[in-house]
Write a protein that holds these residues in place. Sequence first.
Motif, short mmCIF file in Angstrom:
data_model
loop_
_atom_site.label_atom_id
_atom_site.label_comp_id
_atom_site.label_asym_id
_atom_site.label_seq_id
_atom_site.Cartn_x
_atom_site.Cartn_y
_atom_site.Cartn_z
N LEU A 136 0.83 -1.21 0.00
CA LEU A 136 0.00 0.00 0.00
C LEU A 136 0.86 1.26 0.00
O LEU A 136 1.89 1.31 0.67
CB LEU A 136 -0.91 0.03 1.24
N ILE A 137 0.44 2.24 -0.77
CA ILE A 137 1.07 3.56 -0.74
C ILE A 137 0.06 4.48 -0.05
O ILE A 137 -1.11 4.51 -0.42
CB ILE A 137 1.36 4.11 -2.16
N ASN A 138 0.52 5.18 0.98
CA ASN A 138 -0.40 5.98 1.79
C ASN A 138 -0.53 7.42 1.29
O ASN A 138 0.47 8.06 0.98
CB ASN A 138 0.04 5.97 3.26
N TYR A 139 -1.77 7.89 1.26
CA TYR A 139 -2.06 9.27 0.83
C TYR A 139 -2.99 9.95 1.81
O TYR A 139 -3.83 9.30 2.44
CB TYR A 139 -2.73 9.27 -0.56
N ARG A 140 -2.83 11.26 1.91
CA ARG A 140 -3.75 12.08 2.71
C ARG A 140 -4.67 12.83 1.75
O ARG A 140 -4.19 13.49 0.82
CB ARG A 140 -2.98 13.09 3.57
N LEU A 141 -5.96 12.69 1.93
CA LEU A 141 -6.94 13.40 1.10
C LEU A 141 -7.61 14.48 1.94
O LEU A 141 -7.92 14.25 3.11
CB LEU A 141 -8.03 12.45 0.59
N GLN A 142 -7.85 15.63 1.35
CA GLN A 142 -8.58 16.70 2.03
C GLN A 142 -9.69 17.16 1.10
O GLN A 142 -9.43 17.44 -0.07
CB GLN A 142 -7.65 17.87 2.35
N PHE A 143 -10.91 17.21 1.62
CA PHE A 143 -12.02 17.57 0.74
C PHE A 143 -13.22 18.08 1.54
O PHE A 143 -13.33 17.83 2.74
CB PHE A 143 -12.43 16.36 -0.12
N ASP A 144 -14.09 18.73 0.83
CA ASP A 144 -15.32 19.24 1.41
C ASP A 144 -16.26 18.06 1.68
O ASP A 144 -16.29 17.09 0.93
CB ASP A 144 -15.96 20.20 0.38
N TYR A 145 -17.03 18.16 2.75
CA TYR A 145 -17.93 17.06 3.15
C TYR A 145 -18.84 16.61 2.00
O TYR A 145 -19.18 15.44 1.88
CB TYR A 145 -18.78 17.49 4.36
N THR A 146 -19.23 17.53 1.14
CA THR A 146 -20.13 17.19 0.02
C THR A 146 -19.50 16.19 -0.95
O THR A 146 -20.19 15.58 -1.75
CB THR A 146 -20.51 18.47 -0.77
N LYS A 147 -18.17 16.04 -0.89
CA LYS A 147 -17.47 15.11 -1.80
C LYS A 147 -17.34 13.70 -1.20
O LYS A 147 -16.80 12.79 -1.81
CB LYS A 147 -16.06 15.62 -2.10
N MET A 148 -17.80 13.55 0.06
CA MET A 148 -17.57 12.29 0.79
C MET A 148 -18.04 11.06 0.02
O MET A 148 -17.30 10.09 -0.13
CB MET A 148 -18.26 12.36 2.16
N ASN A 149 -19.26 11.07 -0.52
CA ASN A 149 -19.78 9.89 -1.24
C ASN A 149 -18.94 9.55 -2.46
O ASN A 149 -18.66 8.38 -2.72
CB ASN A 149 -21.24 10.12 -1.67
N ASP A 150 -18.53 10.58 -3.20
CA ASP A 150 -17.72 10.35 -4.40
C ASP A 150 -16.37 9.74 -4.03
O ASP A 150 -15.88 8.82 -4.69
CB ASP A 150 -17.49 11.68 -5.15
N VAL A 151 -15.77 10.28 -2.96
CA VAL A 151 -14.46 9.76 -2.52
C VAL A 151 -14.62 8.31 -2.05
O VAL A 151 -13.83 7.43 -2.43
CB VAL A 151 -13.87 10.64 -1.38
N MET A 152 -15.66 8.03 -1.26
CA MET A 152 -15.85 6.68 -0.73
C MET A 152 -16.11 5.66 -1.84
O MET A 152 -15.73 4.49 -1.73
CB MET A 152 -17.00 6.64 0.30
N LYS A 153 -16.77 6.09 -2.91
CA LYS A 153 -17.02 5.20 -4.06
C LYS A 153 -15.69 4.70 -4.63
O LYS A 153 -15.51 3.52 -4.92
CB LYS A 153 -17.78 5.95 -5.15
#
Length: 201
Positions: A136-153
């Motif tokens: 695994l390569i680890n990444y930190r993501l930062q985003f607005d709450y409204t993007k949560m579903n798209d990111v989780m997909k």
Amino acid sequence: MSADSYNTIEKPSIAEFKDRGSKFIAYAFPISYVNVFKEKLAAVKKEHPKATHHCFAYRIGTDGNNFRISDDGEPSSSAGRPILGQLDSKQVTNVLIIVVRYFGGTLLGVPGLINAYKTAASLALQITPVVQKPVLINYRLQFDYTKMNDVMKIVKQFDCMVLKQEVQLFCVMMIGIAKKYVEEVLSKIKELQRVGVEEIK
């Protein structure tokens, strides 16, 4: 073992080996971090306070550089190195083996010790299944709450591991992406726009 995956164990195991009165109890543990090794060693020492020696070897990571061995008072290279040798012959990493010795009154000599520590470690590895896991390569993501579903997909689609997440109006998520999917996942995340991505070294 390809660069995209590695072999390890998922479950701890215990095995015992006896030679001329001396008892060798081997504990194998899956570990990913050095601080977990310290906890396991402390726990085994607490469980066997009267043991003569608590020797160990571990290997963490896939670059081959993060390992440690200890003879814990046994003659040099008679315990830690044979234990490490078993990890390497099984080609496993992210594994710790601690071998506890109770002295039985008869000196085994260096060849006898090498054989005993090697055998005990080998027995512990034989009774726990070896599994293949993705690097695994680890990444930190930062985003607005409204993007949560798209990111989780995307996270679910590529079987990424969520290591940590802080969900507020502005979300921070740390994920582990399988090495073979990194480029694809990053390009899909970038398509979402306004999602910050940073590799964690």
